[in-house]
Write a protein that holds these residues in place. Structure first.
Motif, short mmCIF file in Angstrom:
data_model
loop_
_atom_site.label_atom_id
_atom_site.label_comp_id
_atom_site.label_asym_id
_atom_site.label_seq_id
_atom_site.Cartn_x
_atom_site.Cartn_y
_atom_site.Cartn_z
N GLN A 228 82.14 70.02 50.71
CA GLN A 228 82.55 70.84 51.84
C GLN A 228 83.47 71.94 51.37
OE1 GLN A 228 86.00 70.41 53.01
NE2 GLN A 228 85.88 71.92 54.63
N VAL A 229 83.30 73.11 51.98
CA VAL A 229 84.16 74.26 51.70
C VAL A 229 85.37 74.20 52.60
CG1 VAL A 229 84.33 76.76 51.98
CG2 VAL A 229 82.36 75.76 50.87
N ASP A 230 86.51 74.60 52.07
CA ASP A 230 87.72 74.71 52.86
C ASP A 230 88.27 76.11 52.69
OD1 ASP A 230 89.76 74.01 54.52
OD2 ASP A 230 90.55 72.40 53.27
N GLY A 243 84.26 71.85 47.54
CA GLY A 243 83.32 70.73 47.48
C GLY A 243 81.87 71.15 47.42
N ALA A 244 81.46 72.05 48.32
CA ALA A 244 80.06 72.47 48.33
C ALA A 244 79.70 73.17 47.03
CB ALA A 244 79.79 73.38 49.52
N GLY A 245 80.61 73.96 46.49
CA GLY A 245 80.37 74.60 45.21
C GLY A 245 80.18 73.60 44.09
N GLY A 246 80.99 72.52 44.12
CA GLY A 246 80.84 71.49 43.11
C GLY A 246 79.49 70.80 43.18
N VAL A 247 79.04 70.50 44.41
CA VAL A 247 77.73 69.87 44.58
C VAL A 247 76.64 70.79 44.02
CG1 VAL A 247 76.01 69.16 46.28
CG2 VAL A 247 78.38 68.45 46.54
N LEU A 248 76.68 72.06 44.41
CA LEU A 248 75.64 72.99 43.95
C LEU A 248 75.71 73.21 42.45
CD1 LEU A 248 73.44 74.50 45.62
CD2 LEU A 248 75.20 73.34 46.95
N ALA A 249 76.92 73.12 41.87
CA ALA A 249 77.04 73.28 40.42
C ALA A 249 76.21 72.22 39.70
CB ALA A 249 78.50 73.18 40.00
N HIS A 250 76.21 71.00 40.22
CA HIS A 250 75.47 69.92 39.56
C HIS A 250 73.98 69.99 39.86
CE1 HIS A 250 79.07 68.04 38.05
NE2 HIS A 250 79.63 68.20 39.23
N ILE A 251 73.59 70.70 40.93
CA ILE A 251 72.17 70.92 41.20
C ILE A 251 71.63 72.03 40.31
CG2 ILE A 251 70.54 71.80 42.92
CD1 ILE A 251 72.12 70.33 45.05
N ASN A 267 78.26 71.24 53.17
CA ASN A 267 78.77 71.97 54.33
C ASN A 267 79.26 73.33 53.86
OD1 ASN A 267 78.47 69.33 55.25
ND2 ASN A 267 80.19 69.49 56.67
N SER A 268 78.63 74.39 54.35
CA SER A 268 78.89 75.76 53.89
C SER A 268 78.54 75.89 52.42
CB SER A 268 80.35 76.16 54.14
OG SER A 268 80.61 76.31 55.51
N GLU A 269 77.25 75.77 52.17
CA GLU A 269 76.75 75.85 50.80
C GLU A 269 77.08 77.20 50.19
OE1 GLU A 269 72.58 76.36 48.52
OE2 GLU A 269 72.61 74.90 50.15
N THR A 270 77.44 77.16 48.93
CA THR A 270 77.78 78.37 48.19
C THR A 270 76.78 78.57 47.06
OG1 THR A 270 79.23 77.10 46.77
CG2 THR A 270 80.20 78.07 48.73
N GLY A 271 77.08 79.41 46.11
CA GLY A 271 76.08 79.90 45.23
C GLY A 271 75.76 79.34 43.86
N PRO A 272 76.39 78.37 43.20
CA PRO A 272 77.52 77.54 43.63
C PRO A 272 78.88 78.17 43.37
CG PRO A 272 76.77 76.83 41.48
CD PRO A 272 75.86 77.95 41.89
N PHE A 273 78.93 79.22 42.53
CA PHE A 273 80.22 79.77 42.15
C PHE A 273 80.47 81.08 42.88
CE2 PHE A 273 78.86 77.85 37.89
CZ PHE A 273 79.30 76.59 38.26
N LYS A 274 81.72 81.34 43.14
CA LYS A 274 82.08 82.61 43.75
C LYS A 274 81.67 83.75 42.82
CE LYS A 274 86.08 84.91 45.78
NZ LYS A 274 87.55 84.87 45.93
N TYR A 275 82.16 83.72 41.62
CA TYR A 275 81.77 84.62 40.54
C TYR A 275 81.95 83.85 39.25
CZ TYR A 275 82.94 87.54 44.49
OH TYR A 275 83.03 88.03 45.75
N SER A 276 81.29 84.25 38.19
CA SER A 276 81.35 83.45 36.96
C SER A 276 81.36 84.36 35.73
CB SER A 276 80.19 82.48 36.90
OG SER A 276 78.96 83.15 37.19
N PRO A 277 82.49 84.99 35.44
CA PRO A 277 82.58 85.86 34.27
C PRO A 277 82.57 85.05 32.97
CG PRO A 277 84.72 85.62 35.29
CD PRO A 277 83.75 84.93 36.20
N PRO A 447 73.75 83.04 49.40
CA PRO A 447 73.45 82.06 48.34
C PRO A 447 72.56 80.90 48.79
CG PRO A 447 75.76 82.69 48.28
CD PRO A 447 75.18 83.27 49.53
N ARG A 448 72.80 80.42 50.02
CA ARG A 448 71.96 79.31 50.51
C ARG A 448 70.51 79.74 50.63
NH1 ARG A 448 69.03 79.09 54.84
NH2 ARG A 448 70.71 79.83 56.17
N ARG A 449 70.27 80.95 51.13
CA ARG A 449 68.89 81.44 51.23
C ARG A 449 68.26 81.62 49.84
NH1 ARG A 449 70.21 85.69 56.02
NH2 ARG A 449 69.68 84.31 57.76
#
Length: 565
Positions: A228-230, A243-251, A267-277, A447-449
């Motif tokens: 879940q995102v907070d 939380g959602a970013g962590g889940v997507l990171a492992h996917i 909950n509120s799936e992300t991309g999984p990372f905001k940005y990743s330099p 990102p979810r799409r």
């Protein structure tokens, strides 16, 4: 020797006499849990899943446990919370030695039950939260799972681990993986296998569960991740995901070896990372690693990591956690060549279909919360446009990749005084509405799409939602991220919302048990790209086409490259 043997035998006998069903026999040793007769929930708290990440193991990938323990270990109290700023209600001591997890199950679960396991990655901006936080006691979830005859086991592994954003706070943990500098130190000096240690902590915890969860009545092959995102309200501008970013990171970045989980909820799936330099970005003079060295008066060079590992956490933790937090973004997950946890940008892996093909349920919680700090600035014209550009650029660790054409197109898609921005949550505050709408689209539906469209194209089983239940918030502020969590964990905000909350929770429990949320929630497919609108009294299937033009642009390859997504 004789005395220690007698003490060992006595402690074991007392444990067996007290309640043998609360003994979990694992390869590491015997854990004694507790039972709350009021909630009818049994628990084992503070279970170590990796070696203490201290001294020479600071900033390194987690190391598996190698030792067993004798006797019976009392698992009735939470383990240490990772280094953080003290706050009321944390409920656990703070220490660098913090790699622990917690397990809950319904009372009287047989040891051989092989129940489905729901692993919770708590939201918290990758900076806040704790396994001891009473807000995330799973009693309601477990009680409801028993009521509907779909009992499950609940495990907490904190996901607030990646980065500090433009804030003046330290970081907290939720049973527990490292965060901020301790979990996401990034520099070209660090071996690639040690990058993103916080995410690697989560993977190590999942490996521990696979080897040990059967001792607690869980099925090693029946693990579902839930994140879940907070949102963090700050005096600065931007926020992060957890939380959602962590889940997507492992996917998106599955680790080698046997499968660690079979399904995912976000909950509120992300991309999984905001940005990743890349890690070398952080070595520049104005970037976090170099600022950290300046704060600790350490020169850049091969001995820098040895020096930082030698700093005592007791009096250096604040510096290590947030090197100069007044200068905006601190840490993000980083992408580095082969050998790293994440060696390709997430959008590339999604485009090339390199992600796990598992049943997944995810969606967006409508919110304007992320732009709250710039509300009420009352700017117009060029001043408003300049502030909007600054809002966009300040979200990035490295904004030099953004082209004027990209900024111009974002301004065109999110124009001033557009009353459609934010839908029913439009406030009339033009800068605020533009910033909130852009941030929401680029972080959540976009990102979810990106992932769902690729998954549906290949027949993967996925389900989506669009959460719009207000729960008493100021309507002009939208739905605060995490406001949906009381529907799951309780207390449900009002009695009138209880049927809606139970409907939502039942769908999640059904998904964990049967790998689908039930017939009332149709699957998202290539030909029927629909998501479930979640509003009390108006739960309905709607097309997943809102803001489609905007998310298509934000998901274009060139824009994703500039944003390092």
């Amino acid at each position: 020797m004789i005395l220690s043997t007698l003490i060992f035998g006595l402690s074991t006998a007392l444990a067996l006499a007290s309640d043998p069903e609360l003994l979990a026999f694992t390869p590491q040793g015997i854990y004694l849990g507790t039972c709350n007769s009021t909630s009818a929930v049994e628990s084992w708290l503070g279970i170590r899943y990796a070696q203490p990440p201290v001294t020479e193991l600071r900033f390194r990938a987690p190391q598996p446990l190698t030792r067993t323990f004798a006797g019976v270990q009392n698992a009735s109290t939470f383990g240490n919370a990772c280094l953080q700023a003290p706050r009321a209600g944390l409920g656990a001591p703070i220490a660098e030695d913090c790699l622990f997890l917690n397990i809950w199950r319904p009372q009287n679960t047989p040891r051989d039950a092989r129940l489905p396991v729901l692993v919770w990655f708590h939201g918290g901006r990758y900076t806040t939260g704790a396994g001891s936080d009473p807000a995330f006691n799973p009693s309601r979830i477990l009680q409801r799972s028993t009521e509907i005859n779909k009992p499950i086991i609940f495990v907490t592994i904190y996901a607030g681990v990646m980065h500090t954003v433009q804030v003046r706070l330290w970081a907290l943990s939720h049973s527990n993986s490292r965060m901020n500098t301790f979990g996401f130190l990034a520099t070209s000096l660090l071996p690639v296998e040690d990058l993103n240690a916080g995410l690697q902590d989560q993977a190590e915890a999942l490996r521990f569960l696979r080897a040990n969860i059967a001792a607690f009545g869980g099925g090693p092959s029946k693990v579902t991740l839930w994140g879940q995102v907070d949102v963090l309200r700050s005096l600065r501008l931007h926020f992060s995901k957890a939380g959602a970013g962590g889940v997507l990171a492992h996917i998106v970045h599955p680790q080698p070896g046997s499968a660690l989980f079979r399904a995912a909820l976000a909950n509120s799936e992300t991309g999984p990372f905001k940005y990743s330099p890349p890690p070398e970005t952080y070595d520049a003079v104005d970037k976090p690693f170099r600022r950290l060295l300046d704060l600790t008066q350490c020169p850049f060079g091969p001995k820098a990591l040895t020096y930082l590992r030698g700093l005592p956490s007791a009096n250096a933790s604040r510096t290590l956690l947030t090197p100069d937090p007044s200068v905006g973004q601190v840490w993000q997950p980083t992408i580095s060549p082969s050998g790293s946890f994440a060696f390709e940008r997430a959008s590339v892996r999604i485009r090339e279909v390199k992600f796990l093909k598992i049943p997944s349920l995810a969606g967006t919680v409508v919110s304007t919360s992320f732009a709250s700090p710039i509300r009420g600035h009352n700017l117009t014209g060029q001043a408003e446009d300049t502030a909007f550009t600054h809002f966009i650029r300040s979200a990035l660790v490295d904004a030099t990749l953004l082209t004027p054409e990209t900024i111009s197109t974002i301004h065109h898609l999110y124009p001033a005084n557009d009353t459609t921005l934010g839908g029913r949550f439009n406030t009339g505050d033009s800068l605020f509405d533009r910033a909130a709408a852009w941030y929401t689209d680029t972080m959540f539906p976009g990102p979810r799409r990106m992932l769902w469209e690729q998954a549906a194209e290949r027949g993967q089983r996925v389900w989506g939602f669009y959460y719009q239940e207000l729960s008493g918030n100021d309507r002009t502020r939208g739905i605060s991220h995490s406001s949906e969590l009381p529907m799951f964990f309780g207390p449900v905000p009002s009695s009138t919302q209880l049927p809606f909350a139970n409907q939502l929770l039942d769908s999640y429990i059904t998904f964990v048990t049967h790998l689908n949320p039930g017939p009332a929630w149709p699957m998202y497919t290539k030909n029927k790209a629909n998501v479930l609108q979640l509003i009390q009294g108006n739960v309905a299937l709607i097309p997943d086409d809102f803001d489609q033009v905007k998310t298509d642009f934000l998901n274009s390859e060139g824009v994703l490259r500039q944003f390092q997504k």
